[in-house]
Structure formats: C-alpha cells, structure tokens
Scaffold this motif. Structure first.
Motif, short mmCIF file in Angstrom:
data_model
loop_
_atom_site.label_atom_id
_atom_site.label_comp_id
_atom_site.label_asym_id
_atom_site.label_seq_id
_atom_site.Cartn_x
_atom_site.Cartn_y
_atom_site.Cartn_z
N VAL A 231 -63.82 -57.87 24.71
CA VAL A 231 -64.45 -56.86 23.86
C VAL A 231 -64.85 -55.66 24.72
CG1 VAL A 231 -66.40 -56.36 22.35
CG2 VAL A 231 -65.30 -58.60 22.27
N ILE A 258 -61.37 -52.97 16.36
CA ILE A 258 -61.85 -54.08 15.52
C ILE A 258 -62.30 -53.51 14.18
CG2 ILE A 258 -63.55 -55.91 15.26
CD1 ILE A 258 -63.65 -56.20 18.26
N PRO A 263 -59.79 -57.18 9.97
CA PRO A 263 -59.51 -57.20 11.40
C PRO A 263 -58.16 -57.85 11.71
CG PRO A 263 -60.94 -59.02 10.84
CD PRO A 263 -60.70 -58.25 9.56
N GLY A 267 -59.61 -60.24 16.14
CA GLY A 267 -60.87 -59.65 15.70
C GLY A 267 -61.59 -60.53 14.70
N ASN A 271 -65.35 -61.81 14.85
CA ASN A 271 -66.30 -61.55 13.76
C ASN A 271 -66.99 -62.83 13.30
OD1 ASN A 271 -65.66 -58.84 13.81
ND2 ASN A 271 -64.33 -58.89 12.03
#
Length: 526
Positions: A231, A258, A263, A267, A271
C-alpha cells in the motif's frame, strides 16, 4: 458317535474358514478391502444369504450402512441410500450399545427389529469391537427360522474380532502416517520461516529479497504466478515491487489505484482485510456483481492474504492459470501463517536498506554523499586504466553567494534552494553519470565514459543556464548562480586525490574570475 463326529467336522470346517479369512485380510490396507474379504467369507464360505456392514462414527455417535450384500451378489450402495442408526436404535443400535452379539431365531416377534418390510425371519448381529471400543456392526439375515447355529455365531464372533483388530491396526498406522506427514509438513513450514527470517541477512537488496522469498514459498505450494503488493499514497493505491506471471506482462513497480466502490481483486482483499480463496467461477460471479475487477487475465484459482498494518501493509498472492491446479484451505492457512512473517521481514529489510541509504546519501537532497561519490570516481578511474580510450570528467560546483541567501531568507529557504539545485542539475546529466552533494553548497558531478572534452564543457554550461533561472521557493523568488571547475583524468597521475584537487582549484578560479562561469583545468592533461 456320528453326531459328535459331525460337530467336529463342522467345527474344523469353520476353523479353516476363520483361518483363511485371517490370512486373506492380513495384507489389506483399506477398510473397503477388509469389507470385501469379509463379505466373500460370510456369503460364499459360511453361506449366509444377506449381510449388512455398518461403520461407527465415534464423534457423531452413529452407525452408517456402508456395504450390503444380498443373495450372494454384491449390491452397491448409492450415497442417498446410505442409512444411519443411532446407538440403542432398533436391533443394530442395541447390539452397538451393549457390545453383545444377538442371535434371533424369529425376527417377527423380536421387539427391536424395525425392518417391517424385510424378508428375513432370523438374524445374527455381531459387534466389531476391540477392547470396549466399538468400530462397527455386522448384520447377517436369513429367510428361514432359526437358521444360525451356535457354531456359525462362534465363527462370526471370531471373524468380527479379526476384523476389529485389523481395522484398529490400520487406523493406528494411518494415524501414525498422518502424524508423520504433519511433522514433516510442520518441519517444512518451520524451515521456510527460518529461511524467510534469514533473508534479511543474506540478501543485498529488496529485489533479491523478493526473489528468494518467492522461492521459499514455492517449496510449500504452487507459486509459478506470485506477487507482493504494498500500500502506498496513504492507502489510495498499491504498487507491485515484485511480480512473476506466466501469462501477463507486469510493469515493474506498477501502481494501481484502490477504488473503494469497485476495487481490483487485490484492493478487495485490502478493503476487507480478510484472505480470499477464489475459483474462476467465484471470481466471475464477483465481477458480474460489480464487487471487484480483474486486471489482466482471469486465472482458474486465486489466493490472496493481507498482511501488516499502516504504514506497512500489503497482500501476498499466488494464482494459477491451469485448470487442474488450484488452492485449498490448507494453502490459505499456510499463506496466512507465512504472511505474518513476510511483513516483519519486509519491515526489517526496508529498515536495513534505509540505514544503508542514509550511510551513503545526503539526508537533505538524497544525493550520494562524498564517500559514495569517491567510490564511484575511483571505480571510473580504474576502468579508464584498463581502457585508455575511456575519458572521465569531474565537475566541482559551488553556489554563488549562498551564505547571503541563507542569512537573508533563513536556513529553511537555503535548504529548499539546495534541494531545487539538486533537481535542476540532475536534469542536465545522463542516468549513467553521478551527482553528489559533498557538503554545504558544494556539489560534484562525475561524467563517466565521455568522448570529448567539449562534452563536459557543454554539460557545465547547461547547468549554469539552469541555475540562473529565477527560482520560486515558498513565497520567495530568488536569483542565484553557480561556479564550476572541470578536471579530466591524467594518464601520468591517474589518482582520485589529484583529480579532486584539480577540479576544486578550477572551481575557485571560476569564483575569482567573477562567478557564474566554468573553468577547465588543463594542467598535465593529455
């Protein structure tokens, strides 16, 4: 006398049958094989009309009819025809609970017999027991009244006992094999985790670290397609510092935004912060329902596990494009276990890389410091000794009136100026050249493998022009300039110190001649 002889002959015959069953069942490794020998013995040698074999599940406390043989013909059982019996339910359940054989001469008047539509008139029900442990039940049925003699019951008890011993032995062997497999697997996991932990000491950079990490995981599961996503941008995007894919081209350090609403599959895992084990069908269903999208080709199987927390958070992924290669819950559990250690390893590796970078780079401009620059210059000089056609140039750069700017605008603006100068100068040189901040407002450039002296002069003029541009720093507009001294390697005195001294002297000559200019050192040059 004849009756006694008949009983002896019958007993001998049954003894031979029991002994033969013992010899037959001895090499059997599976319950199905044991049941096969059992049915053959009872139906074809003891001439029992119908038999049923029930296996016992100690966890559920039920008996399940797993095999049945009627009129000397094996009758296969379909899954929906398998019946179950609870302990103490009917005749089968009563025998299972009491662990005592039941020989019923007339089933019609037996209260526990629940098979109302059965053609059987008599039966023997024998528990398969080792010690006080129930393994199963054998039901033998006949269409005649009182068809089972005491000798038949005795032989059935002996056969059931042999069956119990064999089933228990096989179970013990199977459990031992499973234990060995678990130990071997645990050892494999432990070895892999040690490997991952050692990577930070055995690898020189992050790329090598990821390559070795990939090889370690491949020892535990299918990992021909593998990537690590991290990330970045405060959780707004992910980057792929390492990716290997058999089908798709993956650009190095690709950045993928993202989208919280829809997504990418990676992603999506970030999430939800949960592992995702998905087949091609499941992924297609999630795509159709707009839960996520797949970037690139749709694999047959995908397994992604999140790891870490901000600021170091990511996903480790394996995927398969082969229809016959998938992933299991066991793979998911394993990758979850490994993922925890991946985060620690990446964190330590990055920390080590940061320390190494800080040791060799200027903390303000992130340029190579004097130590790293000297090393590069020495390497270039050694290379020029081996190849006399190679030329190198060293440029010393010093900002004009930097102290005055610092005193007027403050050190914060002075620092911004140094960073801006570093960016401007970097744009004037090739990727193969080196720019360094030596300290204060002094910079140096190594032009490696140049063809002419004029090229170094051209670069210096380009730098002077770039620096004399009006610079906007914060709310301030600042005019500055730079003085540059240039020295070339001397074949008669080809040393680091001599080259640095001559370039430094040339730079001071440029200062003395009015600044904002370049001076070339021609002393002893060929």
């Amino acid at each position: 006398m004849k009756e006694a002889q008949y009983h002896l002959e019958t007993e001998y015959k049954h003894l031979k049958i029991v002994n033969q069953y013992l010899m037959d069942v001895l090499p059997a490794n599976l319950e199905q094989q044991i049941v096969g020998y059992l049915s053959d013995t009872l139906v074809n040698k003891l001439n029992i009309e119908d038999i049923e074999y029930y296996s016992f599940d100690p966890e559920k406390q039920i008996l399940t009819l797993t095999a049945a043989f009627e009129k000397k013909q094996s009758k296969p059982l379909e899954s929906n025809s398998l019946s179950t019996v609870a302990l103490d339910q009917g005749l089968i359940g009563k025998v299972a609970k009491s662990l005592q054989t039941e020989n019923i001469d007339n089933l019609r008047i037996h209260p526990e017999f629940e098979q109302k539509n059965s053609a059987h008139l008599s039966a023997v029900v024998v528990p398969i027991v080792t010690g006080d442990k129930l393994l199963g039940v054998i039901y033998c049925g006949s269409r005649d009244i009182a068809d089972f003699s005491s000798q038949t019951q005795k032989s059935l008890n002996a056969i059931a006992s042999i069956t119990a011993i064999k089933l228990e032995k096989n179970s013990a062997i199977e459990q031992l094999q499973q234990t060995i497999e678990k130990l071997e697997y645990s050892g494999k996991i432990q070895d892999t985790l040690f490997e991952i932990a050692e990577l930070i000491f055995e690898t020189s950079d992050m790329q090598e670290f990821y390559e070795r990490l990939h090889k370690s995981i491949a020892k535990l599961m299918f990992a021909a397609n593998f990537f690590v996503a991290l990330v970045i941008d405060d959780g707004d995007a992910i980057t792929l510092p390492y990716a290997v894919d058999e089908v798709d081209e993956v650009p190095p350090n690709e950045i993928i935004p993202i989208d919280k609403a829809k997504p990418s599959i990676t992603g999506y895992v970030l999430n939800t912060n949960k592992p995702l084990l998905a087949s091609k069908q499941k992924m297609q269903s999630m795509i159709d329902s707009n839960e996520l999208y797949i970037k690139g080709s749709l694999p047959y199987a995908w397994l992604g596990v999140p790891f870490g927390n901000p600021p170091l958070q990511g996903v480790v992924v394996v995927q398969s494009y082969k229809e016959n290669v998938g992933f299991t819950k066991k793979d998911e559990q394993l990758l979850c276990f490994v993922a925890r250690h991946i985060r620690n390893a990446i964190e330590r590796m990055q920390a080590r890389a940061d320390l190494q970078f800080m040791a060799l780079h200027d903390p303000l401009t992130k340029l190579p410091n004097r130590s790293l620059f000297n090393d590069r210059v020495q390497h270039a000089l050694n290379s020029s000794k081996r190849d006399k056609h190679k030329k190198i140039a060293l440029l010393f750069l010093d900002l004009d009136n930097f102290k005055q700017i610092n005193d007027t605008y403050g050190h914060h603006i002075g620092d911004l100026l140094l960073v801006e100068v570093a960016c401007l100068v970097k744009k004037c040189i090739r990727d193969t050249d080196s720019l360094s901040r030596l300290g204060g407002d002094e910079f140096a450039i190594l032009l490696d493998d140049i063809t002419t002296v004029e090229y170094a002069e051209k670069v210096a003029n380009k730098v002077i022009k770039a620096i004399t541009t009006l610079l906007t720093l914060g709310e301030n507009q600042i005019n500055t300039s730079i003085s540059i001294g240039i020295a070339f390697q001397n074949l008669r005195e080809n040393t680091l110190d001599s080259l640095m001294i001559r370039a430094d002297k040339a730079m001071y000559q440029a200062k003395q001649q009015g600044r904002n200019r370049l001076v070339i050192d021609h002393s002893e040059s060929d």
